[in-house]
Design an enzyme around this catalytic site. Structure first.
Site, PDB file in Angstrom:
ATOM      1  N   ARG A 146       9.270 -20.340  25.810  1.00 28.55           N
ATOM      2  CA  ARG A 146      10.596 -21.081  25.316  1.00 28.55           C
ATOM      3  C   ARG A 146      11.393 -20.349  24.848  1.00 28.55           C
ATOM      4  NH1 ARG A 146      10.728 -25.966  21.223  1.00 28.55           N
ATOM      5  NH2 ARG A 146      10.484 -27.059  23.228  1.00 28.55           N
ATOM      6  N   HIS A 204      15.007 -28.226  30.402  1.00 30.55           N
ATOM      7  CA  HIS A 204      13.679 -28.548  29.532  1.00 30.55           C
ATOM      8  C   HIS A 204      12.616 -29.348  30.600  1.00 30.55           C
ATOM      9  CE1 HIS A 204      10.893 -28.906  26.726  1.00 30.55           C
ATOM     10  NE2 HIS A 204      11.398 -29.587  25.784  1.00 30.55           N
ATOM     11  N   GLN A 208       9.727 -31.588  29.627  1.00 31.05           N
ATOM     12  CA  GLN A 208      10.153 -32.810  28.950  1.00 31.05           C
ATOM     13  C   GLN A 208      10.512 -33.869  29.942  1.00 31.05           C
ATOM     14  OE1 GLN A 208      10.338 -33.229  25.388  1.00 31.05           O
ATOM     15  NE2 GLN A 208      10.501 -35.323  26.322  1.00 31.05           N
ATOM     16  N   ASP A 246      19.342 -37.678  22.064  1.00 30.51           N
ATOM     17  CA  ASP A 246      18.603 -36.229  21.662  1.00 30.51           C
ATOM     18  C   ASP A 246      19.603 -35.652  20.600  1.00 30.51           C
ATOM     19  OD1 ASP A 246      17.303 -33.703  21.602  1.00 30.51           O
ATOM     20  OD2 ASP A 246      18.340 -33.003  23.400  1.00 30.51           O
ATOM     21  N   CYS A 306      13.456 -37.272  22.788  1.00 29.52           N
ATOM     22  CA  CYS A 306      12.498 -36.122  23.363  1.00 29.52           C
ATOM     23  C   CYS A 306      12.027 -35.552  21.920  1.00 29.52           C
ATOM     24  CB  CYS A 306      13.267 -34.740  23.959  1.00 29.52           C
ATOM     25  SG  CYS A 306      14.757 -34.441  23.043  1.00 29.52           S
ATOM     26  N   ARG A 338       3.516 -35.810  26.753  1.00 34.10           N
ATOM     27  CA  ARG A 338       3.689 -34.457  26.948  1.00 34.10           C
ATOM     28  C   ARG A 338       2.459 -33.849  27.202  1.00 34.10           C
ATOM     29  NH1 ARG A 338       8.030 -31.668  24.824  1.00 34.10           N
ATOM     30  NH2 ARG A 338       7.342 -29.970  25.909  1.00 34.10           N
TER      31      ARG A 338
HETATM   32  N1   CP Z   1      10.484 -32.083  22.590  1.00 30.42           N
HETATM   33  C1   CP Z   1      10.064 -30.857  22.397  1.00 30.42           C
HETATM   34  O1   CP Z   1      10.003 -30.044  23.135  1.00 30.42           O
HETATM   35  O2   CP Z   1       9.730 -30.876  21.080  1.00 30.42           O
HETATM   36  P1   CP Z   1       9.198 -29.426  20.434  1.00 30.42           P
HETATM   37  O3   CP Z   1      10.683 -28.740  19.946  1.00 30.42           O
HETATM   38  O4   CP Z   1       8.657 -29.821  19.147  1.00 30.42           O
HETATM   39  O5   CP Z   1       8.540 -28.432  21.302  1.00 30.42           O
HETATM   40  N1  NVA Z   2      18.283 -30.174  23.119  1.00 26.09           N
HETATM   41  C1  NVA Z   2      17.155 -29.862  22.082  1.00 26.09           C
HETATM   42  C2  NVA Z   2      15.921 -30.261  22.517  1.00 26.09           C
HETATM   43  C3  NVA Z   2      14.767 -29.949  21.610  1.00 26.09           C
HETATM   44  C4  NVA Z   2      13.353 -30.196  22.105  1.00 26.09           C
HETATM   45  C5  NVA Z   2      17.377 -28.603  21.615  1.00 26.09           C
HETATM   46  O1  NVA Z   2      17.337 -27.624  22.652  1.00 26.09           O
HETATM   47  O2  NVA Z   2      17.112 -28.134  20.749  1.00 26.09           O
END
Ligand code: CP
Ligand code: NVA
Length: 307
Positions: free
Chosen positions: A104, A131, A134, A227, A266, A294
């Site tokens: 990430r 993502h 997701q 989101d 999400c 997930r």
């Molecule tokens: N939706 C998602 O990726 O959640 P986290 O940021 O908790 O991993």
């Molecule tokens: N768009 C959001 C998704 C979190 C899972 C972010 O990047 O913070």
């Protein structure tokens, strides 16, 4: 042979995505019935996090455990990356120890760099641009709930220019789901993303629309998705809260959609900002089923990439 990576949604062909969905369904059933499925016995997954995570971190770790393997949670702050070791060297070294790397990151280029230098599969666990885990989970969840992905319209309300929107758009185009975005002009989906989807849009005769009015956009929607208005790494908080104030998914907005419309997010949610408690915990919400999936979908992704 070069490893198969999942850096973004278009790394997977349509047939491969369907293989993942069918495998996820099978693994979910096995898990529910307590049937062992240790398909990755003895395998290790390194998980690098530059940003916080609840779902991605826990679901990947549990996924590896249930598949008979092992996951290592590595904060980038605790790796030598924090002292300047390059992404390329990190990828080369981790490839000697583990069977897969999930990361990430802030800058999507870091995922590209990891993949370029890794001899094991690299999975994008969220970057500023995409993502994919997701979006794969989301489309799987829609398939599970509707029994089909044909003749459906998914409407995203909110930030038209974030990782989740981008991945959903690309995957909808690839799988033949109509996709509408309702967003302020300033935060609309970039041409670069529409260009990436162009071939799939034409081939699969998918309707992609970018609108400004959320009430207009949700008309006829099968799914409404939202989101956060401020994704991780964004600093223009005040401007965003102002720009998105008419884009809340609430009961009034739902009254413009079909009564049976499903609502997705999400997560993490900023309750009563982009979505109200009433909708999040209401009868149209499939948000927590979506979050559970997930785990099942990522198990299928791991099996598909590692075996
Ligand atoms: N939706 C998602 O990726 O959640 P986290 O940021 O908790 O991993
Ligand atoms: N768009 C959001 C998704 C979190 C899972 C972010 O990047 O913070």
């Amino acid at each position: 042979m070069a490893p198969k990576h999942l850096t973004m949604d278009l790394d997977l062909k349509k047939e491969e995505i369907w293989e993942i969905f069918h495998l996820a369904k099978e693994l979910k059933e096995k898990q529910k019935r307590g049937i062992p499925h240790e398909l990755l016995k003895g395998k290790s997954l390194a998980m690098i996090f530059q940003k916080p995570s609840t779902r991605t971190r826990v679901s990947f770790e549990v996924a590896m455990t249930q598949l008979g393997g092992h996951a290592l949670n590595l904060s980038s702050q605790e790796l030598q990356l924090a002292r300047g070791e390059t992404i390329a060297d990190t990828a080369k070294v981790l490839s000697r120890y583990v069977d897969c790397i999930m990361a990430r990151v802030f800058d999507h280029q870091d995922i590209v760099e990891l993949a370029k230098n890794s001899t094991v599969p690299v999975i994008n666990g969220l970057s500023d641009k995409f993502h994919p885990c997701q979006a794969l989970t989301d489309l799987f969840t829609i398939w599970e709930k509707f029994g089909t992905l044909e003749n459906l319209t998914l409407v995203f309300v909110g930030d038209g220019d974030n990782n989740v929107t981008n991945s959903l758009l690309l995957l909808c185009a690839r799988l033949g789901v109509n996709f509408r975005v309702a967003c302020p002009e300033k935060y609309k989906t970039r041409k670069e993303i529409l260009d990436l989807a162009k071939e799939d849009i034409e081939k699969n005769k998918v309707k992609i629309e970018i609108l400004e009015d959320p009430k207009e956009a949700v008309k006829g929607a099968d799914v409404i998705y939202t989101d956060t208005w401020v994704s991780m790494g964004r600093t223009d908080v005040k401007e965003r809260l102002e720009a998105f104030k008419n884009y809340q998914v609430n009961k009034e907005l739902l009254s413009f959609a079909k009564e049976c419309v499903k609502v997705m997010h999400c997560l993490p949610a900023h309750r009563n900002q982009e979505i109200t408690d009433e909708v999040m915990d209401g009868p149209n919400s499939i948000i927590f089923d979506q979050a559970e999936n997930r785990l099942h979908v990522q198990k299928a992704i791991l099996v598909k990439l590692l075996t």
